[in-house]
Design a protein around this motif. Structure first.
Motif, mmCIF file in Angstrom:
data_model
loop_
_atom_site.group_PDB
_atom_site.id
_atom_site.type_symbol
_atom_site.label_atom_id
_atom_site.label_comp_id
_atom_site.label_asym_id
_atom_site.label_seq_id
_atom_site.Cartn_x
_atom_site.Cartn_y
_atom_site.Cartn_z
ATOM 1 N N ALA A 1 0.804 -1.229 0.000
ATOM 2 C CA ALA A 1 0.000 0.000 0.000
ATOM 3 C C ALA A 1 0.835 1.277 0.000
ATOM 4 C CB ALA A 1 -0.923 0.010 1.219
ATOM 5 N N LEU A 2 2.046 1.182 0.507
ATOM 6 C CA LEU A 2 2.875 2.386 0.683
ATOM 7 C C LEU A 2 4.299 2.109 0.200
ATOM 8 C CD1 LEU A 2 1.759 3.135 4.346
ATOM 9 C CD2 LEU A 2 1.073 4.450 2.325
ATOM 10 N N PRO A 3 5.020 3.161 -0.168
ATOM 11 C CA PRO A 3 6.417 2.962 -0.569
ATOM 12 C C PRO A 3 7.322 2.859 0.671
ATOM 13 C CG PRO A 3 5.834 5.270 -0.803
ATOM 14 C CD PRO A 3 4.586 4.553 -0.358
ATOM 15 N N PHE B 1 13.888 4.587 11.094
ATOM 16 C CA PHE B 1 12.486 4.205 11.121
ATOM 17 C C PHE B 1 11.625 5.453 11.267
ATOM 18 C CE2 PHE B 1 14.633 0.412 12.902
ATOM 19 C CZ PHE B 1 14.265 -0.497 11.921
ATOM 20 N N HIS B 2 10.637 5.576 10.408
ATOM 21 C CA HIS B 2 9.723 6.708 10.460
ATOM 22 C C HIS B 2 8.528 6.409 11.359
ATOM 23 C CE1 HIS B 2 12.125 7.571 6.929
ATOM 24 N NE2 HIS B 2 11.765 8.826 7.088
ATOM 25 N N VAL B 3 8.171 5.124 11.457
ATOM 26 C CA VAL B 3 7.033 4.690 12.261
ATOM 27 C C VAL B 3 7.401 3.375 12.932
ATOM 28 C CG1 VAL B 3 4.609 3.947 12.203
ATOM 29 C CG2 VAL B 3 5.371 5.766 10.674
ATOM 30 N N ALA B 4 6.956 3.217 14.179
ATOM 31 C CA ALA B 4 7.094 1.945 14.892
ATOM 32 C C ALA B 4 5.693 1.469 15.259
ATOM 33 C CB ALA B 4 7.944 2.115 16.145
ATOM 34 N N VAL B 5 5.354 0.256 14.812
ATOM 35 C CA VAL B 5 4.081 -0.373 15.149
ATOM 36 C C VAL B 5 4.401 -1.421 16.209
ATOM 37 C CG1 VAL B 5 2.108 -1.687 14.305
ATOM 38 C CG2 VAL B 5 3.190 0.030 12.818
ATOM 39 N N LEU C 1 -5.189 2.295 9.654
ATOM 40 C CA LEU C 1 -3.758 2.208 9.973
ATOM 41 C C LEU C 1 -2.916 2.762 8.830
ATOM 42 C CD1 LEU C 1 -1.485 1.273 11.866
ATOM 43 C CD2 LEU C 1 -1.621 -0.957 10.763
ATOM 44 N N ILE C 2 -3.237 2.375 7.611
ATOM 45 C CA ILE C 2 -2.496 2.875 6.446
ATOM 46 C C ILE C 2 -2.612 4.396 6.367
ATOM 47 C CG2 ILE C 2 -2.470 2.942 3.911
ATOM 48 C CD1 ILE C 2 -3.157 -0.094 4.020
ATOM 49 N N GLY C 3 -3.792 4.930 6.622
ATOM 50 C CA GLY C 3 -3.980 6.377 6.587
ATOM 51 C C GLY C 3 -3.128 7.100 7.609
ATOM 52 N N ILE C 4 -3.062 6.567 8.811
ATOM 53 C CA ILE C 4 -2.255 7.195 9.864
ATOM 54 C C ILE C 4 -0.772 7.093 9.537
ATOM 55 C CG2 ILE C 4 -1.546 6.929 12.281
ATOM 56 C CD1 ILE C 4 -4.535 6.381 12.857
ATOM 57 N N ILE C 5 -0.346 5.953 9.027
ATOM 58 C CA ILE C 5 1.064 5.797 8.651
ATOM 59 C C ILE C 5 1.401 6.712 7.478
ATOM 60 C CG2 ILE C 5 2.762 4.206 7.683
ATOM 61 C CD1 ILE C 5 1.520 2.024 9.449
ATOM 62 N N LYS C 6 0.521 6.798 6.518
ATOM 63 C CA LYS C 6 0.746 7.683 5.377
ATOM 64 C C LYS C 6 0.905 9.125 5.841
ATOM 65 C CE LYS C 6 -1.092 8.618 0.812
ATOM 66 N NZ LYS C 6 -2.154 8.343 -0.155
ATOM 67 N N GLU C 7 0.059 9.542 6.758
ATOM 68 C CA GLU C 7 0.153 10.891 7.333
ATOM 69 C C GLU C 7 1.480 11.083 8.068
ATOM 70 O OE1 GLU C 7 -1.746 12.660 11.291
ATOM 71 O OE2 GLU C 7 -3.261 12.196 9.770
#
Length: 124
Positions: free
Chosen positions: A24-26, A48-52, A114-120
């Motif tokens: 879904a995302l690059p 890392f830009h995001v940690a889940v 989740l994808i929307g929040i990560i994309k943001e």
């Protein structure tokens, strides 16, 4: 390419979440099963830009909250998102909810949200 850290003790969830995010995302997802597995990434945490982070990583083991505090102590500046199989009323989920700037998702994860929040968070 931007990187996402996925910390969850459930292999299938970790793999499917990584595959979904990478489609879904690059992004490139780095998967870890335990907090201690993240120590190998310490020198590159700010890549890392995001940690889940899964809140519960197994009975008697350090939690996703422990991982969160370790990441911050090491200087990690990225966004943190918690996922949990517990109800949001669980003490660990309540503690996570009090942390500044975090999101909490209950399992099963609402993937589009989740994808929307990560994309943001990635600025895309």
């Amino acid at each position: 390419m931007k990187k996402i850290l996925i910390l969850d003790d459930e292999l299938e969830l970790r793999q499917s979440l990584a595959a979904t995010l990478e489609m879904a995302l690059p992004v490139e997802c780095v998967q870890r099963a335990r907090k201690d597995d993240c120590h190998q990434d310490e020198s590159r945490l700010n890549e890392f830009h995001v940690a889940v982070l899964d809140i519960n990583l197994g009975h008697g083991l350090p939690t996703g909250l422990d991982a969160y505090f370790w990441l911050r102590l090491c200087g990690y500046q990225g966004r943190c998102i918690f996922i949990t199989g517990h109800a949001l009323e669980h003490p660990l989920a309540q503690e996570a909810a009090r942390l500044p700037g975090v999101e909490i998702f209950e399992k099963p994860v609402e993937v589009r949200r989740l994808i929307g929040i990560i994309k943001e968070a990635l600025g895309d």
